[in-house]
Design a protein around this motif. Structure first.
Motif, short mmCIF file in Angstrom:
data_model
loop_
_atom_site.label_atom_id
_atom_site.label_comp_id
_atom_site.label_asym_id
_atom_site.label_seq_id
_atom_site.Cartn_x
_atom_site.Cartn_y
_atom_site.Cartn_z
N LYS A 134 18.70 -20.54 90.27
CA LYS A 134 18.33 -20.60 88.85
C LYS A 134 18.79 -21.97 88.34
O LYS A 134 19.85 -22.10 87.72
CB LYS A 134 19.02 -19.47 88.07
CG LYS A 134 18.40 -18.11 88.30
CD LYS A 134 17.11 -17.96 87.51
CE LYS A 134 16.56 -16.54 87.58
NZ LYS A 134 15.26 -16.42 86.90
N LEU A 135 17.99 -23.01 88.65
CA LEU A 135 18.41 -24.38 88.33
C LEU A 135 18.28 -24.71 86.85
O LEU A 135 18.73 -25.76 86.40
CB LEU A 135 17.60 -25.38 89.17
CG LEU A 135 17.78 -25.24 90.69
CD1 LEU A 135 16.92 -26.25 91.42
CD2 LEU A 135 19.24 -25.39 91.10
N ASP A 136 17.65 -23.80 86.07
CA ASP A 136 17.56 -24.03 84.62
C ASP A 136 18.79 -23.51 83.88
O ASP A 136 18.88 -23.61 82.67
CB ASP A 136 16.29 -23.39 84.05
CG ASP A 136 16.08 -21.96 84.54
OD1 ASP A 136 16.91 -21.48 85.34
OD2 ASP A 136 15.09 -21.33 84.14
N THR A 137 19.76 -22.97 84.63
CA THR A 137 21.03 -22.55 84.01
C THR A 137 21.80 -23.79 83.57
O THR A 137 21.75 -24.83 84.22
CB THR A 137 21.88 -21.75 85.03
OG1 THR A 137 21.07 -20.70 85.58
CG2 THR A 137 23.12 -21.15 84.40
N ASP A 138 22.53 -23.67 82.48
CA ASP A 138 23.32 -24.79 81.94
C ASP A 138 24.29 -25.31 82.99
O ASP A 138 25.13 -24.57 83.50
CB ASP A 138 24.09 -24.30 80.70
CG ASP A 138 24.94 -25.40 80.06
OD1 ASP A 138 24.81 -26.57 80.48
OD2 ASP A 138 25.73 -25.08 79.15
N ILE A 139 24.18 -26.61 83.33
CA ILE A 139 25.03 -27.18 84.39
C ILE A 139 26.50 -27.25 83.97
O ILE A 139 27.39 -27.39 84.81
CB ILE A 139 24.55 -28.59 84.84
CG1 ILE A 139 24.55 -29.56 83.67
CG2 ILE A 139 23.19 -28.50 85.49
CD1 ILE A 139 24.36 -31.01 84.10
N ARG A 187 24.74 -21.24 90.28
CA ARG A 187 23.29 -21.28 90.04
C ARG A 187 22.50 -20.86 91.27
O ARG A 187 21.31 -20.65 91.19
CB ARG A 187 22.86 -22.68 89.59
CG ARG A 187 23.54 -23.11 88.29
CD ARG A 187 22.85 -24.30 87.66
NE ARG A 187 22.89 -25.49 88.51
CZ ARG A 187 22.12 -26.57 88.33
NH1 ARG A 187 21.26 -26.59 87.33
NH2 ARG A 187 22.22 -27.61 89.12
N LEU A 188 23.16 -20.78 92.43
CA LEU A 188 22.49 -20.34 93.66
C LEU A 188 22.51 -18.82 93.71
O LEU A 188 23.57 -18.21 93.59
CB LEU A 188 23.18 -20.91 94.89
CG LEU A 188 23.36 -22.43 94.95
CD1 LEU A 188 24.03 -22.84 96.25
CD2 LEU A 188 22.02 -23.14 94.81
#
Length: 326
Positions: free
Chosen positions: A164-169, A175-176
């Motif tokens: 979910k790479l659109d999660t806030d970094i 995010r994996l």
């Protein structure tokens, strides 16, 4: 494009072979270098371009939340990351503990559709909470159907990562979401018609109604199992079970309100017949009397109604939507 390799060099030294990870200069015959863009060079047939894939997978334990069917993930496969939609499935419950062959997918077996990936921490649904408390076993292996938004080129049995790479970094979260192995790619653009019908993933369907009255020793009338507009003809011949234990077969519709006839091949038990006869007598008396009697009758009747259960399987990718009973 397939062309012949004339010679190869690695750091100015001639070599006869190259493998993944090497940096190599390749002299290719009859090839116009002006046509070359960034791309892939491989042994013929070792890469394939696919629109969808079946993968075996494991959830990454640090990922918070459930992995749900129909959700979109960033799928990293081969040299690309593309958006893909997932559908999770597991072995049929009877095969949960069966040893699974590694890196092989068996199209002969039946698989159970899952609304989400099954794991100990998948507490998004009440059903899973109940299962955890009851100590229900999890399957040894689970799979997913990945459908890519654009085709990807990759080798067989390659690593697949769902994120979910659109999660806030800046958020303190992983995010994996999952990792797996690509077992079967679908190269045909029309894979939904040509390939997916081979994939025997089923949903379990359960309908419940009530027995309204007795017709004779070997048949009853049921209600509340179908809607008024349902075509009962397509359910004819399917097996049902009464809550009193009798096995029955749907024999067709009865009237225009969604009621239906049930044939009981072994006959009704005397106790069942008595229960239904008493209930129908109360109803007829209540119909002649005042409304208070009718209310009392419906209370007594609803205290212990005889229910009708219809169980069947329906395969997700079956174009004809047939209902299957074991």
């Amino acid at each position: 494009v397939t062309k012949k390799v004339k010679s190869m060099q690695m750091f100015h030294t001639p070599v006869t072979y190259a493998m993944q990870g090497d940096r190599v200069g390749i002299c290719v015959t009859q090839f116009d270098p002006k046509l070359l863009e960034r791309g892939l060079i491989c042994t013929p047939e070792s890469l394939h371009t696919i629109h969808a894939a079946i993968i075996s997978l494991k959830k990454i334990q640090y990922f918070r939340g459930a992995l749900q069917t129909k959700a979109k993930f960033h799928i990293t496969v081969g040299h690309e990351t593309v958006m893909g939609r997932v559908m999770f499935f597991s072995p049929a419950p009877a095969d949960f503990n069966e040893e699974i062959k590694e890196n092989v997918f068996d199209f002969e077996k039946d698989y159970l559709y899952q609304e989400e990936y099954l794991s100990k921490d998948s507490n998004s649904s009440e059903e899973n909470k109940e299962n955890d408390q009851a100590g229900v076993q999890l399957p040894r292996q689970q799979w997913a159907l990945l459908e890519f938004e654009k085709p990807v080129t990759c080798p067989k049995l390659c690593l697949v990562i769902g994120s979910k790479l659109d999660t806030d970094i800046h958020a303190n979260t992983c995010r994996l979401a999952f990792h797996g192995v690509l077992l079967q790619g679908m190269e045909d653009k029309n894979y939904m018609e040509t390939f997916l019908p081979k994939l025997k993933v089923y949903k379990l369907k359960h309908k419940e109604g009530q027995v309204e009255r007795v017709m004779d020793d070997y048949s009853v009338i049921g209600r509340s199992l179908f809607k008024k507009e349902t075509n009962i003809q397509i359910f004819m011949g399917l097996k049902v079970k009464l809550s009193t234990g009798e096995d029955g077969i749907i024999d067709g519709g009865f009237g225009q309100s969604g009621k239906f006839k049930i044939r009981i091949p072994d006959g009704l038990k005397p106790d069942t017949k008595t229960l239904l006869t008493v209930a129908s007598k109360k109803k007829s008396k209540a119909g002649k009397g005042d409304t208070t009697k009718e209310d009392e009758s419906s209370k007594n009747d609803s205290a212990q109604p005889i229910t009708v259960s219809l169980l069947f399987k329906r395969y997700v990718f079956d174009m004809q939507k047939k209902m299957i009973q074991s």
